[in-house]
Design a protein around this motif. Sequence first.
Motif, PDB file in Angstrom:
ATOM      1  N   ASN A 148       0.818  -1.223   0.000  1.00  0.00           N
ATOM      2  CA  ASN A 148       0.000   0.000   0.000  1.00  0.00           C
ATOM      3  C   ASN A 148       0.846   1.265   0.000  1.00  0.00           C
ATOM      4  O   ASN A 148       0.419   2.310  -0.502  1.00  0.00           O
ATOM      5  N   ALA A 149       2.063   1.162   0.542  1.00  0.00           N
ATOM      6  CA  ALA A 149       2.955   2.331   0.578  1.00  0.00           C
ATOM      7  C   ALA A 149       3.734   2.506  -0.719  1.00  0.00           C
ATOM      8  O   ALA A 149       4.377   3.548  -0.922  1.00  0.00           O
ATOM      9  N   ASN A 150       3.675   1.494  -1.592  1.00  0.00           N
ATOM     10  CA  ASN A 150       4.475   1.547  -2.828  1.00  0.00           C
ATOM     11  C   ASN A 150       3.638   1.296  -4.072  1.00  0.00           C
ATOM     12  O   ASN A 150       4.105   0.689  -5.040  1.00  0.00           O
ATOM     13  N   LYS A 151       2.412   1.780  -4.053  1.00  0.00           N
ATOM     14  CA  LYS A 151       1.530   1.605  -5.207  1.00  0.00           C
ATOM     15  C   LYS A 151       2.170   2.188  -6.471  1.00  0.00           C
ATOM     16  O   LYS A 151       2.741   3.270  -6.435  1.00  0.00           O
ATOM     17  N   GLY A 152       2.060   1.436  -7.545  1.00  0.00           N
ATOM     18  CA  GLY A 152       2.620   1.876  -8.816  1.00  0.00           C
ATOM     19  C   GLY A 152       4.083   1.527  -8.999  1.00  0.00           C
ATOM     20  O   GLY A 152       4.645   1.779 -10.067  1.00  0.00           O
ATOM     21  N   LYS A 153       4.715   0.954  -7.980  1.00  0.00           N
ATOM     22  CA  LYS A 153       6.147   0.637  -8.064  1.00  0.00           C
ATOM     23  C   LYS A 153       6.427  -0.867  -7.976  1.00  0.00           C
ATOM     24  O   LYS A 153       7.576  -1.288  -8.095  1.00  0.00           O
ATOM     25  N   ILE A 154       5.397  -1.673  -7.776  1.00  0.00           N
ATOM     26  CA  ILE A 154       5.596  -3.101  -7.484  1.00  0.00           C
ATOM     27  C   ILE A 154       5.373  -3.939  -8.728  1.00  0.00           C
ATOM     28  O   ILE A 154       4.446  -3.709  -9.512  1.00  0.00           O
ATOM     29  N   ASN A 155       6.245  -4.932  -8.913  1.00  0.00           N
ATOM     30  CA  ASN A 155       6.034  -5.867 -10.010  1.00  0.00           C
ATOM     31  C   ASN A 155       5.878  -7.291  -9.480  1.00  0.00           C
ATOM     32  O   ASN A 155       6.350  -7.624  -8.398  1.00  0.00           O
ATOM     33  N   ILE A 156       5.170  -8.094 -10.248  1.00  0.00           N
ATOM     34  CA  ILE A 156       4.901  -9.478  -9.872  1.00  0.00           C
ATOM     35  C   ILE A 156       5.070 -10.350 -11.115  1.00  0.00           C
ATOM     36  O   ILE A 156       4.523 -10.041 -12.175  1.00  0.00           O
ATOM     37  N   SER A 157       5.845 -11.398 -11.009  1.00  0.00           N
ATOM     38  CA  SER A 157       6.174 -12.201 -12.187  1.00  0.00           C
ATOM     39  C   SER A 157       5.201 -13.352 -12.367  1.00  0.00           C
ATOM     40  O   SER A 157       4.490 -13.754 -11.447  1.00  0.00           O
ATOM     41  N   ASN A 158       5.177 -13.887 -13.578  1.00  0.00           N
ATOM     42  CA  ASN A 158       4.414 -15.104 -13.847  1.00  0.00           C
ATOM     43  C   ASN A 158       5.070 -15.874 -14.981  1.00  0.00           C
ATOM     44  O   ASN A 158       5.923 -15.357 -15.695  1.00  0.00           O
ATOM     45  N   ALA A 159       4.646 -17.119 -15.145  1.00  0.00           N
ATOM     46  CA  ALA A 159       5.262 -18.004 -16.146  1.00  0.00           C
ATOM     47  C   ALA A 159       4.633 -17.865 -17.525  1.00  0.00           C
ATOM     48  O   ALA A 159       4.898 -18.671 -18.414  1.00  0.00           O
ATOM     49  N   GLY A 160       3.827 -16.833 -17.720  1.00  0.00           N
ATOM     50  CA  GLY A 160       3.191 -16.602 -19.013  1.00  0.00           C
ATOM     51  C   GLY A 160       1.689 -16.476 -18.886  1.00  0.00           C
ATOM     52  O   GLY A 160       1.098 -16.902 -17.890  1.00  0.00           O
ATOM     53  N   PRO A 161       1.017 -15.869 -19.872  1.00  0.00           N
ATOM     54  CA  PRO A 161      -0.434 -15.689 -19.820  1.00  0.00           C
ATOM     55  C   PRO A 161      -1.167 -17.014 -19.622  1.00  0.00           C
ATOM     56  O   PRO A 161      -0.919 -17.990 -20.319  1.00  0.00           O
ATOM     57  N   GLY A 162      -2.056 -17.029 -18.640  1.00  0.00           N
ATOM     58  CA  GLY A 162      -2.839 -18.230 -18.381  1.00  0.00           C
ATOM     59  C   GLY A 162      -2.184 -19.239 -17.478  1.00  0.00           C
ATOM     60  O   GLY A 162      -2.799 -20.236 -17.105  1.00  0.00           O
TER      61      GLY A 162
END
Length: 329
Positions: A148-162
Amino acid sequence: MRSKFLPVALACALLASVNAFAQEYPAANKPITFVLPYAAGGPTDKAARDLAQAMSKAMGGHSIVIDNAAGASGSIGTNKVAKASPDGYTLLFTHIAQATLVSFFRTLPYNVEKDFEYLGLVSENPMSLIGRPNLPANNMTELVSWINANKGKINISNAGPGSASHLCGMLFQTTVKVDMTSVPYKGTAPAMTDLIGGQIDLMCDQTTTTIPQIEGKKVKPFAVTTPTRLTSPVLKDLPTMQEAGLKDFTITIWQGLYAPKGTPAAVLKKLNDALKVAVKDPEFIRKQDAGGASVINDARNDPAGHKSFVMSEVNKWAPIIKSAGVYAD
């Protein structure tokens, strides 16, 4: 007069032929193929191979082989089975994508509800939320505050769409009501590598993938996605998402078996009977436990329960995927 009875005679002959085929199934010299719409080496591939061994045993040692028909987020292999001959020799083994690809793709070459016979669910993998090793949060309370203190700065990874990690990441963002930058990778391994290296903040993935990294202290674990805590020695102290205050956050990556629509009922029964024996096989159960997965032993082992559950999952994920506005085509 004779012509009046001809259709009846033909119908009887056809029924006799179908019954004879079902009685002979599976033919000794013809292997059954599990089409897996993903590459070899992942948790779903492992589950497919484990089930193939257990069902082969339940069917008197009949040969069951795996065909890794990867591509297009799993839709290529799935369509291969939808269009296959409905003779019981070509089956689909896939995971939660059976319920989510209908929303990830604006156009699919098959119909999830109408083009398959549902044989039963087999197992399900819990997931866990993990972060980079130098993330300045050590538990879920601190993590939510940091987010909540870093909105707009956080990234989250995934292994691809779906992918499983993509689904979990979307649900997490929806639940905490904070948009993050989703970073897709071509597989779990490169996504995990960048998380460990600190280039990515967060990742949510199956415990079969996260346990080794947590055990090696290469990532920070925060919570699991099951309704109750897990018993794994590595994960037993992690809270559930709901314990951490994220109401209704539950996701497991389930796997199931399907046949093409129109497969004879007697063949479907033989396959379902073998599946039910396989999920009670001690060696199969041991292999799933070792990977952090749970064997399913409930109404979802039955065709009707399996299909009802998948349709409920279609309805659950459709608004989440639509809200994210991310498509695979």
